[in-house]
Motif scaffolding. Structure first.
Motif, PDB file in Angstrom:
ATOM      1  N   SER A 239     -11.416   2.716 -17.156  1.00 29.17           N
ATOM      2  CA  SER A 239     -10.584   3.538 -16.087  1.00 29.17           C
ATOM      3  C   SER A 239      -9.228   2.845 -15.656  1.00 29.17           C
ATOM      4  O   SER A 239      -9.391   1.481 -15.443  1.00 29.17           O
ATOM      5  CB  SER A 239     -11.223   4.202 -15.099  1.00 29.17           C
ATOM      6  OG  SER A 239     -12.349   5.223 -15.255  1.00 29.17           O
TER       7      SER A 239
ATOM      8  N   SER B 209     -17.097  14.420 -13.700  1.00 21.27           N
ATOM      9  CA  SER B 209     -15.839  15.200 -13.082  1.00 21.27           C
ATOM     10  C   SER B 209     -14.673  15.580 -14.015  1.00 21.27           C
ATOM     11  O   SER B 209     -14.038  16.612 -13.666  1.00 21.27           O
ATOM     12  CB  SER B 209     -15.516  14.058 -11.825  1.00 21.27           C
ATOM     13  OG  SER B 209     -14.297  14.699 -11.170  1.00 21.27           O
ATOM     14  N   LYS B 210     -14.330  14.686 -14.539  1.00 25.59           N
ATOM     15  CA  LYS B 210     -12.993  14.640 -15.437  1.00 25.59           C
ATOM     16  C   LYS B 210     -13.224  15.609 -16.790  1.00 25.59           C
ATOM     17  O   LYS B 210     -12.196  16.203 -17.252  1.00 25.59           O
ATOM     18  CB  LYS B 210     -12.578  13.265 -16.065  1.00 25.59           C
ATOM     19  CG  LYS B 210     -11.079  13.608 -16.796  1.00 25.59           C
ATOM     20  CD  LYS B 210     -10.533  12.270 -17.034  1.00 25.59           C
ATOM     21  CE  LYS B 210      -9.188  12.457 -17.528  1.00 25.59           C
ATOM     22  NZ  LYS B 210      -8.486  11.047 -17.785  1.00 25.59           N
ATOM     23  N   LEU B 211     -14.394  15.516 -17.415  1.00 23.25           N
ATOM     24  CA  LEU B 211     -14.516  15.928 -18.668  1.00 23.25           C
ATOM     25  C   LEU B 211     -15.314  17.045 -18.602  1.00 23.25           C
ATOM     26  O   LEU B 211     -15.760  18.144 -19.722  1.00 23.25           O
ATOM     27  CB  LEU B 211     -15.227  14.860 -19.855  1.00 23.25           C
ATOM     28  CG  LEU B 211     -14.322  13.689 -19.984  1.00 23.25           C
ATOM     29  CD1 LEU B 211     -14.916  12.750 -21.049  1.00 23.25           C
ATOM     30  CD2 LEU B 211     -12.807  13.812 -20.377  1.00 23.25           C
TER      31      LEU B 211
ATOM     32  N   HIS C 100     -10.353   6.791 -18.752  1.00 23.13           N
ATOM     33  CA  HIS C 100      -9.197   7.101 -19.441  1.00 23.13           C
ATOM     34  C   HIS C 100      -9.268   6.491 -21.151  1.00 23.13           C
ATOM     35  O   HIS C 100      -8.687   6.507 -21.828  1.00 23.13           O
ATOM     36  CB  HIS C 100      -8.033   5.982 -19.108  1.00 23.13           C
ATOM     37  CG  HIS C 100      -7.406   6.541 -17.823  1.00 23.13           C
ATOM     38  ND1 HIS C 100      -7.791   5.932 -16.556  1.00 23.13           N
ATOM     39  CD2 HIS C 100      -6.543   7.617 -17.407  1.00 23.13           C
ATOM     40  CE1 HIS C 100      -7.166   6.770 -15.486  1.00 23.13           C
ATOM     41  NE2 HIS C 100      -6.504   7.774 -16.070  1.00 23.13           N
TER      42      HIS C 100
ATOM     43  N   ARG D  76     -17.617   9.702 -13.320  1.00 20.98           N
ATOM     44  CA  ARG D  76     -16.225  10.354 -13.946  1.00 20.98           C
ATOM     45  C   ARG D  76     -16.233  11.228 -14.978  1.00 20.98           C
ATOM     46  O   ARG D  76     -15.412  12.036 -15.089  1.00 20.98           O
ATOM     47  CB  ARG D  76     -15.596   8.998 -14.139  1.00 20.98           C
ATOM     48  CG  ARG D  76     -15.220   8.220 -12.782  1.00 20.98           C
ATOM     49  CD  ARG D  76     -14.680   6.791 -13.348  1.00 20.98           C
ATOM     50  NE  ARG D  76     -14.330   6.164 -11.927  1.00 20.98           N
ATOM     51  CZ  ARG D  76     -13.673   4.877 -11.729  1.00 20.98           C
ATOM     52  NH1 ARG D  76     -13.810   4.072 -12.886  1.00 20.98           N
ATOM     53  NH2 ARG D  76     -13.534   4.380 -10.835  1.00 20.98           N
TER      54      ARG D  76
ATOM     55  N   SER E 253      -9.661   7.112  -8.591  1.00 19.36           N
ATOM     56  CA  SER E 253      -9.111   6.872  -9.929  1.00 19.36           C
ATOM     57  C   SER E 253      -9.375   8.338 -10.623  1.00 19.36           C
ATOM     58  O   SER E 253     -10.207   9.264 -10.477  1.00 19.36           O
ATOM     59  CB  SER E 253     -10.222   5.894 -10.755  1.00 19.36           C
ATOM     60  OG  SER E 253     -10.120   6.001 -12.095  1.00 19.36           O
ATOM     61  N   ASP E 254      -8.338   8.610 -11.722  1.00 17.42           N
ATOM     62  CA  ASP E 254      -8.494   9.827 -12.270  1.00 17.42           C
ATOM     63  C   ASP E 254      -9.120   9.623 -13.928  1.00 17.42           C
ATOM     64  O   ASP E 254      -8.817  10.209 -14.689  1.00 17.42           O
ATOM     65  CB  ASP E 254      -7.016  10.656 -12.491  1.00 17.42           C
ATOM     66  CG  ASP E 254      -6.101   9.607 -12.933  1.00 17.42           C
ATOM     67  OD1 ASP E 254      -6.334   8.350 -13.284  1.00 17.42           O
ATOM     68  OD2 ASP E 254      -5.120  10.306 -13.567  1.00 17.42           O
TER      69      ASP E 254
END
Length: 220
Positions: free
Chosen positions: A50, A115-117, A64, A112, A60-61
Motif C-alpha cells: 500500500s 474494505s477496498k475490494l 495498491h 484492506r 491508507s486507501d
C-alpha cells in the motif's frame, strides 16, 4: 547488515526470484492466465503493498498492489488506477477453498482487501503466527524465518517498501521486492512442511454482517 541482529550479519544473502519470472498483470487476459496458474497450485504465497501515509491520522486507501507466487513465478496485480477488470481473478484466487494462501503479517492486508475490494479471503495462513514456538514472545517475521530455516539473510529495503505503490508504472526494484515478499513465504512454508510439521486448522472466514431491513417509506 542493517536491521538484522548481529548474529545474522555474516549469513550469506538470500537469493530471491528473478525478474524474468515476475508477471505484471495488466489486462483481463493476463488476469485469467494468472488465475488459472494460481488455482492449479495447492499453496501460493500472498501479500499486498500500500502507498505509505505520512500525515498523522491519515488512513491508507490500499492495497495498491496484490501479489501472489507459486514455486516458479510471481504475479503482481496493480490496483492504483482502474482495476475492475482484475477483480474477478482476485476474487477467484482469494476466495478459493482449494488453494492455501500463505504469507507473513497478513492482518492488515486482509482488512484492506475486505474494505477496498469487498473480497473475503479463505484458507489463509499467517506464517508469523503459525511458526511461533512455545515461549516465543513475538511473531516470526520473514527475515527471522529465512535466517532460522535457510541460514540466509533476507534483504528488505525500507527505501523500497515506503515507495509509492500506487504509481501507474512500478520500477524493477518494486516488482522484485513485492514478488519476493510473496514467494519467500511459500518457500518457508514448503520447507517447514518438509520438516514434518502440520498446519493447524485454519479459522473460518468472518461471516458477513446481516443487512438491516429498510424501513418502509412514509405514506403521503
Amino acid at each position: 547488515m542493517s536491521g538484522l541482529p548481529a548474529e545474522q550479519d555474516t549469513l550469506p544473502p538470500y537469493h530471491g526470484i528473478a525478474l524474468a519470472d515476475v508477471r505484471l498483470v495488466k489486462t483481463a487476459a493476463d488476469a485469467a492466465e494468472a488465475q488459472a496458474a494460481l488455482l492449479a497450485a495447492d499453496a501460493i504465497g500472498f501479500d499486498t503493498e500500500s502507498k505509505p501515509t505520512f500525515v498523522k491520522g491519515q488512513s491508507s486507501d490500499g492495497p495498491h498492489l496484490v501479489q501472489f507466487a507459486d514455486d516458479r513465478h510471481a504475479w503482481l496485480f496493480p490496483l492504483g488506477g482502474d482495476h475492475a477488470h482484475l477483480l474477478p481473478a482476485l476474487k477467484a484466487v482469494l476466495e478459493s477453498e482449494g488453494t492455501l494462501k500463505v504469507g507473513f503479517g497478513l492482518s492488515d492486508d486482509m482488512k484492506r482487501v475486505r474494505s477496498k475490494l469487498g473480497i473475503e479471503p479463505v484458507r489463509v495462513a499467517d506464517l508469523s503466527v503459525v511458526l511461533r514456538v512455545p515461549g516465543q514472545k513475538h511473531d516470526l517475521g520473514a527475515k527471522s524465518a529465512v535466517a532460522k530455516y535457510f541460514g540466509q539473510a533476507l534483504q528488505k529495503s525500507k527505501k523500497i517498501s515506503t515507495t509509492n505503490w500506487a504509481m501507474p508504472r512500478l520500477s524493477e526494484k518494486q516488482m522484485l521486492y513485492a514478488a519476493d515478499d510473496a514467494q519467500v513465504a511459500l518457500r518457508i512454508y514448503r520447507h517447514w512442511i518438509a520438516l514434518g510439521n502440520v498446519l493447524p486448522a485454519l479459522k473460518p472466514p468472518k461471516a458477513p454482517k446481516p443487512r438491516q431491513p429498510r424501513s418502509p417509506a412514509p405514506s403521503a
